[in-house]
Design an enzyme around this catalytic site. Sequence first.
Site, PDB file in Angstrom:
ATOM      1  N   CYS A   1       0.921  -1.210  -0.054  1.00 55.94           N
ATOM      2  CA  CYS A   1      -0.013   0.176  -0.107  1.00 55.94           C
ATOM      3  C   CYS A   1       0.902   1.422  -0.157  1.00 55.94           C
ATOM      4  O   CYS A   1       1.827   1.215   0.730  1.00 55.94           O
ATOM      5  CB  CYS A   1      -0.975   0.178   1.068  1.00 55.94           C
ATOM      6  SG  CYS A   1      -0.870   1.121   2.337  1.00 55.94           S
TER       7      CYS A   1
ATOM      8  N   CYS B   1       1.207   3.224   2.948  1.00 51.82           N
ATOM      9  CA  CYS B   1       1.926   2.684   4.164  1.00 51.82           C
ATOM     10  C   CYS B   1       3.327   2.799   4.089  1.00 51.82           C
ATOM     11  O   CYS B   1       4.135   3.318   5.028  1.00 51.82           O
ATOM     12  CB  CYS B   1       1.555   1.280   4.235  1.00 51.82           C
ATOM     13  SG  CYS B   1      -0.096   0.710   4.360  1.00 51.82           S
TER      14      CYS B   1
END
Length: 820
Positions: free
Chosen positions: A79, A82
Site C-alpha cells: 500500500c 503505508c
Amino acid sequence: MARRCGRATSRFTGEIQTYPRKTATSASWLCFYLLLPFAAEAGLYTTSDQIILLTPENVESVLVNSTAATVVEFYASWCGHCIAFSDVYRDLARDIKEWKPALGLAAIDCAAEENRRVCANYSIRGYPTIKFFHAFSQADSSGASLRGFPRDVSGLRHLIINKLETHTHNWPPACPPLEPTSQAEVDRFFETNSVQHLALVFEEANSYIGREVTLDLLQFENVAVRRVLNTEKDLVTKLGVTEFPSCYLYYAGGNFTRLQVNFEARTFYSSALQRLPGVVRSGKPPPVTTEVLTNNTKEPWRPFNRSRVYMADLESALHYSLRVEVAAHTVIEGQELVSLKKYIAVLAKYFPGRTVVMNLLKSVNSWLQNQQGDEISYEAFRAMLDNSAQSQNTALPEGERWVGCQGSQPHLRRYPCGMWTLFHVLTVQAKSMESTDRSSPDCKEVLSAMRSYVRSFFGCRECAEHFENMATEVVTEVSTLQSAVIWLWSRHNRVNNRLAGALSEDPNFPKIQWPSPEMCAACHTVETNGDHKWIKKQVLSFLLSYFSSDRILTDYLEDESQVLEKQREKHDSRQKALEAQKTIERKVREASDSMMHPLASQSTVQEEDEGEEPEDETVADEEEEAGEEAAAADEIGGKTSEPTPWGKPEMELVQGPWRPHRKPSIVGMRMREVQEDIVDLDSFVNQHYKAKALQVAASSRVKQRTLQRKEEQEPGPVFGLGMELDTGLGMVGLQPMETNFEQDVGQRRKRLQKRELNGQAFGDELNHRGRWVSVLTIGFSKVDISLCVILYVLSSMCLLAMYLFFKTRFRLRRGKAILP
Ligand SMILES: Cc1cc2nc3c(=O)[nH]c(=O)nc-3n(C[C@H](O)[C@H](O)[C@H](O)COP(=O)(O)OP(=O)(O)OC[C@H]3O[C@@H](n4cnc5c(N)ncnc54)[C@H](O)[C@@H]3O)c2cc1C
Ligand SMILES: *[C@@H]1O[C@H](CO)[C@@H](O)[C@H](O)[C@H]1NC(C)=O
Ligand SMILES: *[C@@H]1O[C@H](CO)[C@@H](O)[C@H](O)[C@H]1NC(C)=O
Ligand SMILES: *[C@@H]1O[C@H](CO)[C@@H](O)[C@H](O)[C@H]1NC(C)=O
C-alpha cells in the site's frame, strides 16, 4: 556546491561490473547474499528499526497483559500510503526509543499470508491503521484505533502522550507520573525520594516538553523530572521563572539553578539531563574515573583528548582488520576477493597515513589488483602485509594500540570504534581530495568499499546485517562526495541511537547523537515545532575539520624506525626457522635415500597401503632425484632466493607456476617438485604411525596457537598448490559455480581436488597424492608436516631395521627368506 559524481551508481549497485571476468561468480555470490535473511526482508520494517515485528507467534505475548502500553501499525506492504508513512513511523521509533519500558512500537504486515488471521482478529479494514493497546490489556481487547492520526513525528508523539494519560488504572509501572506538580509536592519530594537531581520544566499547559523529557529520562537513575505549569504561582515566583519553557534543577534544602542549554527545547533538556554528574542509565555501572582506569587496566591507560582523532587508532584498526579479521578466511574468493580489493584500493588512495604505512598499502594494492585468479590464499596476502619482500621503508605496525578508542573494559570500544573512525576519515579524505582529482570522482567509492568490507569480513555479523539494511539507501541518497560524508555521519548516529543503553555501550562513553552541542553548538537548532534539527551545512564543515588529515594526532605511535626494525627482526627469525626446517628436511631426505635405495632393488610392495595404488619404481627414483636436485638448488640459491613460509605461495602466484630454481620438466615432474615438503607422505603406510604422528603434530599445533595467539594465520601449503595448479593450467574460471555455498575449508579442498581431476595429464598418482595432501594438511602448518615426515621416517627406519634384522636372522637359521 560539489560536483555530481560520475559512474557512481554502476559502481555501487553493480559490483559485478568491477570484475567483468568473474560475472558468473559474482552473480552467484550476489544471489547468495540475497538469500541471507538480512538482505531481503519482506515487510516495510527490519529488525534494525527498533520496531517490534509482530507475527502470529509473538502477537499475544506482546499485546496481552504487557507491562508496557503498545502502539501497533497494521499495514500492507503493497500500500502506497503505508510505504510513505513507514519513514515517519521509523523516525518515531528512533525518537521515542527511550520510552520503551513504558511504551513500545510494533508493526505487522497484513499483506503477508501468515498474518492475515491476526489482522482479521483485530478487525483491520484499511491500511495503515494504528491502534493503541493499554498496558495490561486483556486478550479480548482489540485496542483503541487512532483515527485520523497525524503523519508527523511530533504530532504522533503528542497523541501517544494523550493516550498514555488515559490509563485510569493499571498505569504502566515504568512510566513516571506525567501530571503537573505543585509547590507542596516539590517541598516534600526529597523526603520520599533519594534521587540527586530534581528537574523542573516550567511550561504552559498545552506544552508537551515536560512530559516528553520525563519519558526521555525514565531509564536514567538519580534524576527525576516534573512539569510545572506557568499557573503554579508559588513556584514560579520562588524560582523567579520568567521564561516558558525553561528548566531548573532543584535540590534538597531548596537550592536551585537553571539548566543551561543552547535552546529551550526537549532534546536539549534531555541530553543535558542525561549527562548530569551521577546520572546513569539503569542497570549500567557508573562511569569509572581515569585514575581508576590508569591503575586497573592491564595496558597502561593513555590519556587523550576526546575531541580529537588519533592515528594510533587508525593503524590499530588496519592491523586488526587485515591481520585478524581477514585472516579468518584461509582462501579469499568470489565476493570476498572483490571486497578486499575495493577496501585495499580505497585505503591506498585515501588513507592519510605515515610514509611507511602508505608504502605498504600501495604495494599490497598493486599486488592485489594484479591478481587475476579466482581466489587468493590469505597466506599470500599476509606475506605482502608483512612485507616479506623486505622493501625499503614499508611496514604496517603490528599490534593494537588504542588511544581515542580505549574502553573502560577490555571488551568495549576498540576495534569497532576504530573502524567507524577509519571510515569517517576516509570519506572526509575523499571529499578533501576532490579538487586535486581531475577525473570525475566516484562519490560512493568509500562507502561501497565499507559496505562490502563489512558484509564480507566484519566479525560482528549482527552489525553487518544492520549495516546492510542501511547501506541499501546509499544508492539513492548519495550523489556527491559531501553527501557521502553526511550519510555516514547520520547512519552512525542511527546506530548510536539504537545502541544507547545496549550491552556494548561503555558507561564512560555513552552513545549520544554526535557531535554534542558542547562540541558543535552551530550544528544544532530547533524547528518551529520545537523539535531538534541538525544544520547539515555546519555538521559538514565540523566533520571536514574534525576528521581532516592535518588534525589527526600522532601521539603514542611507535617510531617508524622501530616499526621497521621489528619487522626486520621478525622476518629474520622467520627466515631462520625456515632454514632450520629445510636443513632437517634435507637430512631426513638424505637419510631416507640411503635407506630406500637398497630396498628398492628388492621389493617395493611392502610399504604400500591397502587403499593406495602401488607406485612405480621408476617414479620413485625420479622423485628422489628431483628432491635432491631441489635441495641442491636451495643450497646454491642461498638465503635471498628462499621465500619465507608466508612468502612462498606469493612467489608462486606472482612468478607463475615455475620457480626459478626448479627443473622445468614434464607436468608430472613439476607437480612432484612443488610438493617437495611432503613428498614422502605418498608412501606413508603404517596406520599406527600415521595416527601417532598426526597426534603429535596436532598437539604441537595447539601449543603453537596458544603461543602465537590470534594474529598468526594458519599456513596451508595446499592452497599454494591449488593456486599453482589453476594458474599453471589456465583452468581458472572453468570450475562450475554450483558449489557457491560451500564455505568451509573441507569443501574448498574438495573443489581443488576436482580441478586436479580435470587435469587428466596428472593421472591417478597425482590424485591420490592430492588426497593425501588435503587430508594431512587440514589445520597443520609446514612445521607439523615436517614433524610428521620426521616421525614417519624414523618409524620406517625402525621397521626397516627390524625387518633387516629378522630377515638376516631367519636366513641364518633356516637358510631361506621369510617375508613379513
Ligand atoms: C559498520 C558498523 C556497524 C555496527 N553495528 C553494530 C550493531 O548492530 N550492534 C552493536 O552492538 N554494535 C555495532 N557496532 C559497534 C558500535 O557501533 C560501536 O562501534 C561500539 O559499540 C563502540 O562504540 P564507541 O563508544 O567506541 O563509539 P563508536 O560508535 O564506535 O564511535 C567511535 C567514535 O566516533 C565518533 N562518533 C560517534 N558518533 C559519530 C557520528 N555520528 N559521526 C561521526 N563520528 C562519530 C566519536 O568520537 C566516537 O568515539 C557497529 C560498528 C560498525 C563499524
Ligand atoms: C498479567 O500479568 C500480571 C503480572 O505481570 C499477572 O499477575 C497476572 O496474573 C497476569 N494476568 C493474566 C490474565 O495473564
Ligand atoms: C592509582 O595509583 C597511584 C599510585 O600508583 C595512587 O597514588 C592513586 O591513589 C591510585 N588511584 C586510585 C583511584 O586507586
Ligand atoms: C582537546 O582538543 C580541543 C580541540 O582541538 C581543544 O580545544 C581542547 O583544548 C583540547 N583539550 C585538551 C585537554 O587538550
